[in-house]
Design a protein around this motif. Structure first.
Motif, short mmCIF file in Angstrom:
data_model
loop_
_atom_site.label_atom_id
_atom_site.label_comp_id
_atom_site.label_asym_id
_atom_site.label_seq_id
_atom_site.Cartn_x
_atom_site.Cartn_y
_atom_site.Cartn_z
N ASP A 59 46.43 56.30 18.55
CA ASP A 59 45.61 55.94 17.39
C ASP A 59 44.14 55.70 17.76
O ASP A 59 43.39 55.08 17.01
CB ASP A 59 46.20 54.75 16.64
N GLY A 60 43.71 56.21 18.94
CA GLY A 60 42.29 56.20 19.29
C GLY A 60 41.76 54.92 19.90
O GLY A 60 40.55 54.77 20.06
N GLN A 61 42.64 54.00 20.28
CA GLN A 61 42.21 52.77 20.93
C GLN A 61 42.13 52.97 22.44
O GLN A 61 42.79 53.85 23.00
CB GLN A 61 43.19 51.63 20.60
N LEU A 62 41.35 52.14 23.11
CA LEU A 62 41.18 52.23 24.56
C LEU A 62 41.98 51.13 25.26
O LEU A 62 41.98 49.98 24.82
CB LEU A 62 39.71 52.11 24.92
N VAL A 63 42.64 51.51 26.34
CA VAL A 63 43.43 50.57 27.13
C VAL A 63 42.56 50.06 28.28
O VAL A 63 42.22 50.82 29.20
CB VAL A 63 44.71 51.23 27.68
N LEU A 64 42.18 48.79 28.21
CA LEU A 64 41.40 48.15 29.27
C LEU A 64 42.25 47.07 29.93
O LEU A 64 43.26 46.64 29.37
CB LEU A 64 40.13 47.53 28.70
N ILE A 65 41.80 46.64 31.09
CA ILE A 65 42.45 45.52 31.76
C ILE A 65 41.41 44.47 32.07
O ILE A 65 40.21 44.72 32.01
CB ILE A 65 43.17 45.96 33.05
N ARG A 66 41.90 43.25 32.36
CA ARG A 66 41.03 42.18 32.85
C ARG A 66 41.67 41.65 34.12
O ARG A 66 42.89 41.45 34.18
CB ARG A 66 40.89 41.06 31.83
N GLN A 67 40.80 41.45 35.13
CA GLN A 67 41.29 40.83 36.35
C GLN A 67 40.15 40.14 37.08
O GLN A 67 38.98 40.44 36.85
CB GLN A 67 42.00 41.83 37.25
N TYR A 68 40.51 39.22 37.95
CA TYR A 68 39.54 38.50 38.76
C TYR A 68 39.10 39.39 39.92
O TYR A 68 39.92 40.04 40.55
CB TYR A 68 40.18 37.22 39.30
N ARG A 69 37.80 39.41 40.18
CA ARG A 69 37.23 40.14 41.31
C ARG A 69 36.52 39.15 42.21
O ARG A 69 35.49 38.58 41.84
CB ARG A 69 36.28 41.24 40.82
N HIS A 70 37.07 38.95 43.39
CA HIS A 70 36.61 37.88 44.28
C HIS A 70 35.19 38.12 44.80
O HIS A 70 34.46 37.16 45.05
CB HIS A 70 37.58 37.71 45.45
N GLY A 71 34.78 39.38 44.98
CA GLY A 71 33.42 39.65 45.46
C GLY A 71 32.36 39.03 44.58
O GLY A 71 31.39 38.44 45.05
N LEU A 72 32.55 39.13 43.26
CA LEU A 72 31.62 38.51 42.30
C LEU A 72 32.08 37.13 41.85
O LEU A 72 31.33 36.40 41.22
CB LEU A 72 31.46 39.41 41.06
N GLY A 73 33.34 36.80 42.12
CA GLY A 73 33.87 35.51 41.72
C GLY A 73 34.04 35.36 40.22
O GLY A 73 33.85 34.28 39.68
N GLN A 74 34.38 36.46 39.54
CA GLN A 74 34.54 36.38 38.09
C GLN A 74 35.59 37.35 37.57
O GLN A 74 35.97 38.30 38.25
CB GLN A 74 33.21 36.64 37.39
N VAL A 75 36.03 37.09 36.36
CA VAL A 75 36.98 37.95 35.65
C VAL A 75 36.17 38.86 34.74
O VAL A 75 35.23 38.42 34.08
CB VAL A 75 37.96 37.10 34.82
N SER A 76 36.53 40.15 34.71
CA SER A 76 35.82 41.06 33.82
C SER A 76 36.77 42.14 33.33
O SER A 76 37.88 42.29 33.83
CB SER A 76 34.62 41.68 34.52
N TYR A 77 36.29 42.88 32.34
CA TYR A 77 37.04 44.03 31.83
C TYR A 77 36.83 45.20 32.76
O TYR A 77 35.76 45.37 33.34
CB TYR A 77 36.54 44.42 30.43
N GLU A 78 37.86 46.04 32.87
CA GLU A 78 37.80 47.23 33.70
C GLU A 78 38.69 48.31 33.10
O GLU A 78 39.50 48.04 32.20
CB GLU A 78 38.30 46.95 35.12
N LEU A 79 38.58 49.50 33.65
CA LEU A 79 39.57 50.53 33.43
C LEU A 79 40.71 50.30 34.41
O LEU A 79 40.51 49.67 35.46
CB LEU A 79 38.97 51.92 33.69
N CYS A 80 41.86 50.84 34.12
CA CYS A 80 42.93 50.86 35.10
C CYS A 80 42.44 51.68 36.29
O CYS A 80 41.82 52.72 36.11
CB CYS A 80 44.17 51.50 34.47
N ALA A 81 42.70 51.20 37.50
CA ALA A 81 42.19 51.88 38.69
C ALA A 81 43.11 51.61 39.87
O ALA A 81 43.94 50.71 39.83
CB ALA A 81 40.78 51.42 39.00
N GLY A 82 42.92 52.40 40.92
CA GLY A 82 43.72 52.19 42.11
C GLY A 82 43.32 53.12 43.23
O GLY A 82 42.30 53.81 43.17
#
Length: 194
Positions: A59-82
């Motif tokens: 239905d045209g929506q985007l799938v994002l994730i949120r996770q903590y990133r220790h290098g910046l010390g913050q939680v942010s939105y991202e694409l799925c990645a690996g």
């Protein structure tokens, strides 16, 4: 147009590994440039290739994730990645990561773009895929080192997240922006620049 005086690859006169771990491998090269210049200590970070996925639901929506990133010390939105495992092709790696991290899968897949985090220091590439028509197929299957929440957002919301800086990862912002620009162009929408 190609110019005859374009730079050529440097000649590596010596190379040694200073540190070798799966997530931190550093190589020191001594290189000679085309113009005769010499750099005795040029450092290169070696990583496996990476993938990320701009996933669009039926239905045209985007799938994002949120996770903590220790290098910046913050939680942010991202694409799925690996990471692309040794001997693995990037597309199956992208499909596996999307399914494991978000539970979404299926759809039609295409390579959206290939990127480098920093071609001056990184030896790997990031393969950014566009997956359209994905559906929720299973529960997340996270590793013990992953804490990820899934967020399905509208394209308009994704653009707001880009504009506000809530998507910090440049290797994720670039393909997401490319998708949103292509979507706007194909819908004959007026292009809105930042």
């Amino acid at each position: 147009m190609t110019l005859n005086n374009d730079p050529r690859p440097w000649q590596v006169e010596s190379s040694e590994y200073l540190h070798r771990l799966p997530w931190f491998t550093v190589r020191k090269d001594a290189v000679r440039m085309q113009n005769g210049g010499f750099i005795p200590d040029y450092f290169v970070l070696e990583y496996p290739d990476w993938i990320n996925v701009t996933a669009v639901t039926t239905d045209g929506q985007l799938v994002l994730i949120r996770q903590y990133r220790h290098g910046l010390g913050q939680v942010s939105y991202e694409l799925c990645a690996g990471v692309v495992d040794p001997g693995e092709d990037p597309l199956p790696a992208a499909q596996r990561e999307l399914l494991e991290e978000t539970g979404f899968g299926g759809g039609t897949w295409e390579l959206l773009m290939t990127l480098s985090a920093n071609p001056g220091t990184h030896a790997n590439l990031t393969y950014a895929y566009l997956a359209t028509g994905v559906t929720l197929q299973q529960a997340q299957q996270l590793e013990s080192t992953e804490e990820i929440t899934v967020h399905v957002v509208s394209p308009e919301r994704a653009l707001q997240l880009l504009e506000s800086g809530d998507i910090m990862q440049s290797l994720h912002a670039a393909p997401l922006l490319k998708y949103l620009l292509k979507r706007a162009a194909s819908a004959s929408e007026p292009t809105r620049y930042f």
